[in-house]
Design a protein around this motif. Sequence first.
Motif, PDB file in Angstrom:
ATOM      1  N   ALA A  18       0.787  -1.370   0.113  1.00 17.13           N
ATOM      2  CA  ALA A  18       0.051   0.112   0.069  1.00 17.13           C
ATOM      3  C   ALA A  18       0.801   1.226  -0.232  1.00 17.13           C
ATOM      4  O   ALA A  18       0.568   2.370  -0.628  1.00 17.13           O
ATOM      5  CB  ALA A  18      -0.912   0.234   1.149  1.00 17.13           C
ATOM      6  N   LEU A  19       1.860   1.332   0.865  1.00 16.74           N
ATOM      7  CA  LEU A  19       2.930   2.233   0.640  1.00 16.74           C
ATOM      8  C   LEU A  19       3.599   2.671  -0.529  1.00 16.74           C
ATOM      9  O   LEU A  19       3.583   3.792  -1.160  1.00 16.74           O
ATOM     10  CB  LEU A  19       4.263   2.068   1.857  1.00 16.74           C
ATOM     11  CG  LEU A  19       4.895   3.137   2.021  1.00 16.74           C
ATOM     12  CD1 LEU A  19       4.385   4.477   2.529  1.00 16.74           C
ATOM     13  CD2 LEU A  19       5.821   2.699   3.230  1.00 16.74           C
ATOM     14  N   ALA A  20       4.021   1.368  -1.337  1.00 17.56           N
ATOM     15  CA  ALA A  20       4.369   1.422  -2.545  1.00 17.56           C
ATOM     16  C   ALA A  20       3.532   2.284  -3.539  1.00 17.56           C
ATOM     17  O   ALA A  20       3.786   2.937  -4.588  1.00 17.56           O
ATOM     18  CB  ALA A  20       4.819  -0.009  -3.208  1.00 17.56           C
ATOM     19  N   SER A 232      -1.939  10.450   3.032  1.00 14.19           N
ATOM     20  CA  SER A 232      -0.825  10.302   4.079  1.00 14.19           C
ATOM     21  C   SER A 232       0.005   9.069   3.552  1.00 14.19           C
ATOM     22  O   SER A 232      -0.660   7.946   3.513  1.00 14.19           O
ATOM     23  CB  SER A 232      -1.129  10.495   5.609  1.00 14.19           C
ATOM     24  OG  SER A 232      -1.220   9.150   6.135  1.00 14.19           O
ATOM     25  N   PHE A 233       1.164   9.090   3.605  1.00 10.67           N
ATOM     26  CA  PHE A 233       2.082   7.782   3.684  1.00 10.67           C
ATOM     27  C   PHE A 233       1.948   6.807   4.797  1.00 10.67           C
ATOM     28  O   PHE A 233       1.832   5.598   4.605  1.00 10.67           O
ATOM     29  CB  PHE A 233       3.763   8.152   3.444  1.00 10.67           C
ATOM     30  CG  PHE A 233       3.927   8.895   2.137  1.00 10.67           C
ATOM     31  CD1 PHE A 233       3.784   8.032   1.130  1.00 10.67           C
ATOM     32  CD2 PHE A 233       4.364  10.174   2.133  1.00 10.67           C
ATOM     33  CE1 PHE A 233       4.121   8.752  -0.190  1.00 10.67           C
ATOM     34  CE2 PHE A 233       4.358  10.649   1.061  1.00 10.67           C
ATOM     35  CZ  PHE A 233       4.482  10.058  -0.103  1.00 10.67           C
ATOM     36  N   LEU A 234       1.674   7.398   5.992  1.00  5.58           N
ATOM     37  CA  LEU A 234       1.559   6.643   7.061  1.00  5.58           C
ATOM     38  C   LEU A 234       0.278   5.803   7.275  1.00  5.58           C
ATOM     39  O   LEU A 234       0.315   4.833   7.600  1.00  5.58           O
ATOM     40  CB  LEU A 234       1.650   7.600   8.442  1.00  5.58           C
ATOM     41  CG  LEU A 234       1.787   6.654   9.719  1.00  5.58           C
ATOM     42  CD1 LEU A 234       2.931   5.982   9.766  1.00  5.58           C
ATOM     43  CD2 LEU A 234       1.874   7.752  10.976  1.00  5.58           C
ATOM     44  N   GLY A 235      -0.835   6.622   6.559  1.00  2.14           N
ATOM     45  CA  GLY A 235      -2.187   5.876   6.631  1.00  2.14           C
ATOM     46  C   GLY A 235      -1.994   4.704   5.737  1.00  2.14           C
ATOM     47  O   GLY A 235      -2.675   3.766   6.186  1.00  2.14           O
ATOM     48  N   ALA A 236      -1.286   4.571   4.665  1.00  5.50           N
ATOM     49  CA  ALA A 236      -1.309   3.336   4.013  1.00  5.50           C
ATOM     50  C   ALA A 236      -0.692   2.271   4.812  1.00  5.50           C
ATOM     51  O   ALA A 236      -1.396   1.225   4.768  1.00  5.50           O
ATOM     52  CB  ALA A 236      -0.364   3.569   2.641  1.00  5.50           C
TER      53      ALA A 236
END
Lengths: 289, 300
Positions: A18-20, A232-236
């Motif tokens: 998901a982050l990717a 947000s990246f953290l959200g992923a």
Amino acid sequence: MQLVLNGAGSGAVVAVLALAFQLVYLPTRVFHFAMAALYAAAPFIVWQALDWGVPRPAALLLGVLGTVALSLLAEAVNHGPIARRSGSFSAQLIASVGFYIILVQVIAVIWGNDPKALRGGADTVIPLGSVVVTGMRLWQIAGCAALVLAFFAWLFLTRVGLLFRALSDNPRELAVRGHNVRRLRLVAFAISGAMIGTVAILVALDTGFYSYSGLPMLLLSVVAAIIGGRHSFLGAVIGGLLLGLVRAQVEWYLSPRWLDAATFVLLVVFLLFRPEGILARRARLEAAA
Amino acid sequence: MNYLLHLLILFDVYLITAISLNVVVGYVGLLTLAHAGYFALGAYGYALAALLLGWGFVPSLVAALAVTALASLPLAIASWRFRGDFFVLFSLAVQVLLISALRNWHDPTQPFGTWSNVTNGDFGIMNIPAPAIGALDLGTQGRIALLFTLLATGVAALAAVLLRSPWGRMVRAVRDDELAARGLGKNIHLVKLQGIAIGCAVAGFAGALFASYSSFIDPTLADLDQSTLLLAMIIVGGVGSAVLGPLVGAALLIAIPELLRFVHLPITMAAELRLALYGLLLILFVHARPQGIAGRYRMD
């Protein structure tokens, strides 16, 4: 407890994917459908390298580098030119679907449609108190955690990371201020490719792989990115972990057959009632500031 | 000759599907990934009505239309709130839910047709009745080809009339400037609902025709790959022109594998290369001619 651990294992994988996805989506607004093909390609590259007699560590590295190269290719020939003509979101999505179709079919032509395995011998089982974990699982969790930590360290501690956050926030203004947006976009695709490659290989080492294995993972990671928070990246990452935990519960208490249905019901619920995702408030505050 | 008839029948089915997808993508202006799901739903609706309820050809077709129109409701409601990427995601969710329902409403221990085994899962449904109207048996290939060609022509004519009518103009107005259309007092929710219901129901109609011809269906009809293939078809053909774009797209979808036949490829590679060619066409068109061969509308 075992359930939580299993969930955390698959959740960690989904979180990194998901982050990717988010890594490409936020700065470039490309719905990275081709990610599914990259995910499928990575283990095949490793398999081919091993087949040619490349030593195992080098083959694994080659797999990751190959995925990065493919990811850069997608940006260089596909998304970059469209973005420069300010192509629409749909155009980018369609182009990405096209890239996905081509890549998966090329994989199928070269390596065939049969499932393959990368496993090197039997797995070790490690008892941890009341729960049991396999050695491969532990590697997966550790690898994913390392990737996430390294990414956030890069994002918040380096200058390029700062530029990257600016790009995700407002690409146009960044370009106006004279920064090289093209190069930053390539950075986004490269890091995303590295993450996809690493995770795909870690999973393939455990469970085997075939040419279509990327699509379900893509769907999961997109759902994770949405429920986690789209800005947000953290959200992923949070979304990925949450999804993994929820899926482990569904698998155990309901039935593995309805896993996908449960996942997408979750997505629909989020789209209808909280389309901004879990980490929404923070994102809005940032936008206002 | 038989083979040509087979191609003609497939072309008719694809043409109807392409016209229906063009209504949603080119006129309502929403990119959807759920269309193969509705196609499959129509096929299952027809098969179940014909096999389990023992209905005739025409009532089963009507049942397929009604079921898919009803099932398009979630998509329509989503279109009220979302556009662009959110809508694509929502349609993706619909497609996954549809295929998992077709896959999993199934219990291997129960016979096909009971409440716990409606779709027969991955085994698919066999022996679906061929078209027949009253005592008139339309089951031979030639008759099916004639019937389907007539129906496809009818759907094309209907689409041309409908999309050029005041209603068609209103749909385009909502697509191009929702706010302005709303400002002029148009009920945009109703327009989108109608457009999506028509698009999905006609796709279900095509699916029902396909089921009646092939007599066997399984959940792979609803695959995401099928949806992307359909999308490739109409994007290359061109969206936003009522009939011409879908016609070109469906013709290409039929013609490409036949042309590849002349290049002597190993049989195992042919299917993959065919798909890869669609992917390549998709990319080339997005780069060089985003409105497709005969399209009138560029998506944004």
